[in-house]
Design a protein around this motif. Structure first.
Motif, PDB file in Angstrom:
ATOM      1  N   GLY A  12       0.849  -1.191   0.024  1.00 58.69           N
ATOM      2  CA  GLY A  12       0.009  -0.116   0.007  1.00 58.69           C
ATOM      3  C   GLY A  12       0.797   1.290  -0.035  1.00 58.69           C
ATOM      4  O   GLY A  12       0.339   2.514  -0.221  1.00 58.69           O
ATOM      5  N   ASP A  13       2.041   1.027   0.455  1.00 59.40           N
ATOM      6  CA  ASP A  13       3.046   2.230   0.314  1.00 59.40           C
ATOM      7  C   ASP A  13       3.288   2.790  -1.019  1.00 59.40           C
ATOM      8  O   ASP A  13       3.560   3.872  -1.335  1.00 59.40           O
ATOM      9  CB  ASP A  13       4.323   1.757   0.828  1.00 59.40           C
ATOM     10  CG  ASP A  13       4.486   1.990   2.216  1.00 59.40           C
ATOM     11  OD1 ASP A  13       3.423   2.171   2.801  1.00 59.40           O
ATOM     12  OD2 ASP A  13       5.547   1.295   2.753  1.00 59.40           O
ATOM     13  N   ALA A  14       3.220   1.867  -2.084  1.00 56.89           N
ATOM     14  CA  ALA A  14       3.559   2.245  -3.662  1.00 56.89           C
ATOM     15  C   ALA A  14       2.910   3.614  -3.953  1.00 56.89           C
ATOM     16  O   ALA A  14       3.625   4.403  -4.685  1.00 56.89           O
ATOM     17  CB  ALA A  14       3.160   1.219  -4.487  1.00 56.89           C
ATOM     18  N   VAL A  15       1.910   3.891  -3.564  1.00 56.20           N
ATOM     19  CA  VAL A  15       1.276   5.149  -3.978  1.00 56.20           C
ATOM     20  C   VAL A  15       2.015   6.556  -3.721  1.00 56.20           C
ATOM     21  O   VAL A  15       1.794   7.557  -4.377  1.00 56.20           O
ATOM     22  CB  VAL A  15      -0.268   5.279  -3.526  1.00 56.20           C
ATOM     23  CG1 VAL A  15      -0.348   5.351  -1.926  1.00 56.20           C
ATOM     24  CG2 VAL A  15      -0.893   6.443  -4.122  1.00 56.20           C
ATOM     25  N   CYS A  16       2.776   6.355  -2.679  1.00 51.81           N
ATOM     26  CA  CYS A  16       3.782   7.469  -2.184  1.00 51.81           C
ATOM     27  C   CYS A  16       5.056   7.217  -2.556  1.00 51.81           C
ATOM     28  O   CYS A  16       5.879   7.914  -2.960  1.00 51.81           O
ATOM     29  CB  CYS A  16       3.585   7.410  -0.654  1.00 51.81           C
ATOM     30  SG  CYS A  16       1.941   7.661   0.039  1.00 51.81           S
ATOM     31  N   THR A  17       5.660   5.880  -2.539  1.00 50.16           N
ATOM     32  CA  THR A  17       7.065   5.606  -2.823  1.00 50.16           C
ATOM     33  C   THR A  17       7.348   5.509  -4.396  1.00 50.16           C
ATOM     34  O   THR A  17       8.599   5.531  -4.333  1.00 50.16           O
ATOM     35  CB  THR A  17       7.356   4.259  -2.284  1.00 50.16           C
ATOM     36  OG1 THR A  17       6.455   3.319  -2.780  1.00 50.16           O
ATOM     37  CG2 THR A  17       7.391   4.476  -0.658  1.00 50.16           C
ATOM     38  N   GLU A  18       6.156   5.766  -5.080  1.00 47.58           N
ATOM     39  CA  GLU A  18       6.574   5.999  -6.257  1.00 47.58           C
ATOM     40  C   GLU A  18       7.380   7.071  -6.612  1.00 47.58           C
ATOM     41  O   GLU A  18       8.255   7.322  -7.645  1.00 47.58           O
ATOM     42  CB  GLU A  18       5.093   6.355  -7.194  1.00 47.58           C
ATOM     43  CG  GLU A  18       4.962   6.111  -8.460  1.00 47.58           C
ATOM     44  CD  GLU A  18       3.613   6.580  -9.076  1.00 47.58           C
ATOM     45  OE1 GLU A  18       3.561   7.323 -10.094  1.00 47.58           O
ATOM     46  OE2 GLU A  18       2.685   6.410  -8.011  1.00 47.58           O
ATOM     47  N   CYS A  19       7.043   8.255  -5.963  1.00 50.41           N
ATOM     48  CA  CYS A  19       7.699   9.622  -5.962  1.00 50.41           C
ATOM     49  C   CYS A  19       8.875   9.837  -4.732  1.00 50.41           C
ATOM     50  O   CYS A  19       9.945  10.165  -4.768  1.00 50.41           O
ATOM     51  CB  CYS A  19       7.005  10.769  -6.118  1.00 50.41           C
ATOM     52  SG  CYS A  19       6.177  10.637  -7.257  1.00 50.41           S
TER      53      CYS A  19
END
Ligand code: HEC
Ligand code: HEC
Ligand code: HEC
Ligand code: HEC
Ligand code: HEC
Ligand code: HEC
Ligand code: HEC
Ligand code: HEC
Ligand code: HEC
Ligand code: HEC
Length: 338
Positions: A34-41
């Motif tokens: 679920g972190d990906a939405v943020c860790t993308e950037c």
């Protein structure tokens, strides 16, 4: 014809895209699902050590209660999608931007940069009210030691959890006795001055922490003390001062801070005032009824006051100042002399 070509092209494009980036964003869930939405950037190339959280208890993947980025920072849809309001130039902020001690970090490119080594400072630019910042934390941490948070001095004076806690770094200073006082001293200058005095609890030495006597999250008693009263707090380490004594000294059972400054003093034994003056706040200089050799008696006729002013003053004779245990009920024992 053109229509078909276009469809084919877009279809091919789609396949190419699929091949380029493996299906499913989960591959980018760096710390937690679920972190990906943020860790993308947001990644470790930033000044901010976002991924440090993976080394803390908030990074325990196996624990279903573990928060993801959005549990603390909010869904932040407008930030993620860069949906600017009309006339807005910058990317909208996430729903919750904390204002912890680490805000405004220098660049990660600074040589030997380590967030952990920065001295904590209180941010001057608290954007959101403390209540808003604390709400996500309290959703998971309401009970236990924080049962008295609501209405506590820190809560009512708008101190945020993130004023004390650093959640993105492995070493949360405030929870380590050795570094804890630095965090408290950001706001408590008076106590900082006191613990540098000659007589002090070994706080900067790392042997006693502020949190041995205070629960900063709130308590049922006064001054955020870990026990309901001052004496009970002190007894947790100085049990021998509780007795039981046959002859108690009333102020000792009332409140140790009548005579001691718990944070530090320039007088030995953390005393607030030097004897005999300490004692004479309550005991009249004429309190000696009898004819004690070396002392001025009630009539002021005795030899002198040497015993009182020299050496350990009143303690030259009254050695059992916290309570006497001599079973004989005579003046000797009653007067806390042995
Ligand atoms: C598409 C890229 C992108 C995504 C996705 C993204 N961010 Fe950001 N974020 C940025 C940029 C760029 C900045 C710096 C903006 C600035 O300096 O004004 C930033 C800044 C921040 C800040 C600091 C804000 C401040 O004012 O100090 C936080 C906190 C933050 N992001 C959290 C998140 C969280 C949490 C998520 C996931 C819900 C997220 N970001 C997703 C690009 C992104
Ligand atoms: C347990 C709550 C919590 C979680 C989970 C969390 N953060 Fe944070 N975040 C904070 C706090 C508190 C701060 C304030 C800085 C500090 O620690 O002193 C912060 C600061 C930040 C900053 C820097 C903002 C600034 O002012 O420069 C960014 C960027 C950020 N977080 C992104 C993320 C991302 C990405 C994730 C997920 C990998 C995440 N956070 C997970 C609580 C959290
Ligand atoms: C989604 C739930 C959740 C949220 C939100 C959350 N935490 Fe936690 N936190 C946990 C869990 C689970 C643990 C693991 C320890 C435990 O068993 O209680 C933990 C542990 C901690 C610890 C102890 C770490 C350790 O090493 O023992 C601190 C300090 C802490 N959280 C502070 C915060 C702060 C401050 C915030 C808000 C910025 C916050 N938490 C938000 C769930 C959460
Ligand atoms: C004034 C500083 C301060 C503030 C504000 C603060 N804490 Fe703490 N917190 C501490 C200290 C000190 C400890 C270590 C206590 C100890 O060792 O007994 C701690 C420990 C913790 C722990 C881990 C151990 C435990 O008690 O379960 C959690 C979780 C926690 N705090 C959550 C929070 C939350 C949530 C908030 C906001 C509602 C908050 N803290 C506000 C100083 C603070
Ligand atoms: C961000 C600032 C801040 C930090 C950090 C902070 N405090 Fe406080 N504290 C306050 C404020 C504001 C008050 C209200 C009284 C005052 O102004 O001194 C207070 C009051 C107190 C009181 C007196 C409570 C009462 O009921 O009179 C104690 C004890 C205390 N703090 C202990 C601590 C300890 C221990 C720490 C570190 C673990 C700490 N504080 C960290 C801001 C802070
Ligand atoms: C040995 C126990 C002990 C330790 C350790 C301790 N305190 Fe205290 N503190 C007390 C007691 C008892 C009081 C209440 C009586 C008083 O004000 O002297 C108090 C009062 C306070 C107050 C309120 C003062 C006022 O005038 O209302 C603050 C703020 C405070 N302590 C901060 C700290 C900080 C910060 C630390 C760590 C550097 C710390 N204390 C360590 C026992 C302790
Ligand atoms: C967490 C344990 C702990 C608590 C609680 C505690 N103390 Fe201490 N106290 C110590 C330690 C450790 C020393 C240093 C002993 C040494 O150096 O041999 C000490 C030393 C002292 C001294 C002698 C100081 C000197 O200069 O020699 C006095 C007086 C004292 N404490 C009073 C108090 C009072 C009053 C309280 C309650 C407000 C209290 N203590 C609570 C651990 C504690
Ligand atoms: C009436 C004043 C007074 C009160 C109240 C008082 N003390 Fe003391 N305390 C003293 C004096 C005076 C000394 C120095 C004794 C000496 O030099 O022999 C001392 C010394 C100490 C010492 C260091 C030497 C030793 O005897 O271990 C500790 C620890 C201590 N007190 C703890 C406490 C605690 C805990 C309380 C509360 C339960 C308390 N005191 C209440 C006057 C007081
Ligand atoms: C806050 C006030 C206060 C302070 C300070 C104080 N005392 Fe006392 N003391 C009392 C009270 C109250 C009693 C009980 C008086 C009674 O029962 O008549 C007492 C009792 C005594 C007794 C026993 C008297 C008896 O016959 O039972 C002696 C001896 C004594 N104090 C000596 C001292 C010495 C020495 C100091 C300084 C280290 C000191 N006191 C500091 C309030 C104080
Ligand atoms: C030279 C030894 C000595 C010194 C110094 C001394 N005392 Fe005494 N004190 C005694 C003796 C002996 C008694 C018991 C006398 C009696 O009951 O007739 C006593 C009794 C007391 C009593 C009990 C009331 C009474 O008269 O019986 C108090 C209170 C007291 N002293 C306070 C103090 C204070 C305060 C000081 C310092 C200003 C002090 N003493 C210095 C020897 C001393």
């Amino acid at each position: 014809m053109t229509e078909i070509r276009q469809r084919l092209l877009s279809c091919l494009g789609f396949i190419a895209l699929l091949l380029a980036s493996p299906p499913g964003l989960a591959a980018d869930d760096v710390v937690l699902k679920g972190d990906a939405v943020c860790t993308e950037c947001h990644d470790e190339s930033e000044a901010y050590p976002v991924f440090g959280i993976g080394k803390t208890r908030h990074g325990t993947v196996a624990d279903a209660r573990t928060p993801t980025c959005t549990s603390c920072h909010g869904e932040s849809t407008r930030h993620v999608k860069n949906q600017k309001a009309e006339g807005q130039k910058e990317r909208p902020k996430p729903d919750i931007v904390f204002d912890g001690p680490l805000r405004g970090l220098p660049s990660a490119r600074v040589k030997n940069f380590a967030a952990e080594n920065l001295a904590p400072v209180v941010s001057k630019r608290m954007i959101l009210p403390a209540q808003t910042l604390n709400a996500p934390c309290l959703k998971c941490h309401q009970g236990d030691k924080r049962i008295h948070w609501q209405g506590s001095m820190h809560e009512t004076r708008d101190v945020a959890c993130s004023n004390c806690h650093q959640v993105h770094v492995q070493h949360d200073r405030v929870r380590d006795r050795v570094t804890q006082s630095e965090v408290c001293f950001m706001c408590h200058k008076e106590q900082r001055a006191q613990i540098t005095r000659m007589s002090h609890h070994p706080i900067t030495e790392g042997k006693v922490g502020c949190s041995d006597c205070h629960n900063p999250h709130g308590t049922a008693g006064v001054k955020l003390l870990v026990r309901d009263t001052v004496v009970d707090t002190c007894y947790t380490c100085h049990m021998e001062k509780r007795g039981p004594f046959i002859f108690n000294h009333q102020p000792v059972t009332d409140d140790c801070t009548i005579c001691h400054n718990p944070h530090g003093s320039s007088i030995a034994n953390l005393l607030k005032t030097r004897p005999p003056f300490l004692c004479q706040q309550c005991h009249e200089p004429t309190s000696h009824r009898g004819n004690v050799p070396g002392l001025l008696n009630g009539l002021g006729t005795n030899a002198g006051t040497r015993g009182i002013t020299q050496g350990r003053a009143c303690l030259n004779c009254h050695t059992q100042i916290h309570g006497g245990s001599n079973p004989t009920n005579n003046a000797e024992s009653r007067s806390l002399r042995r």
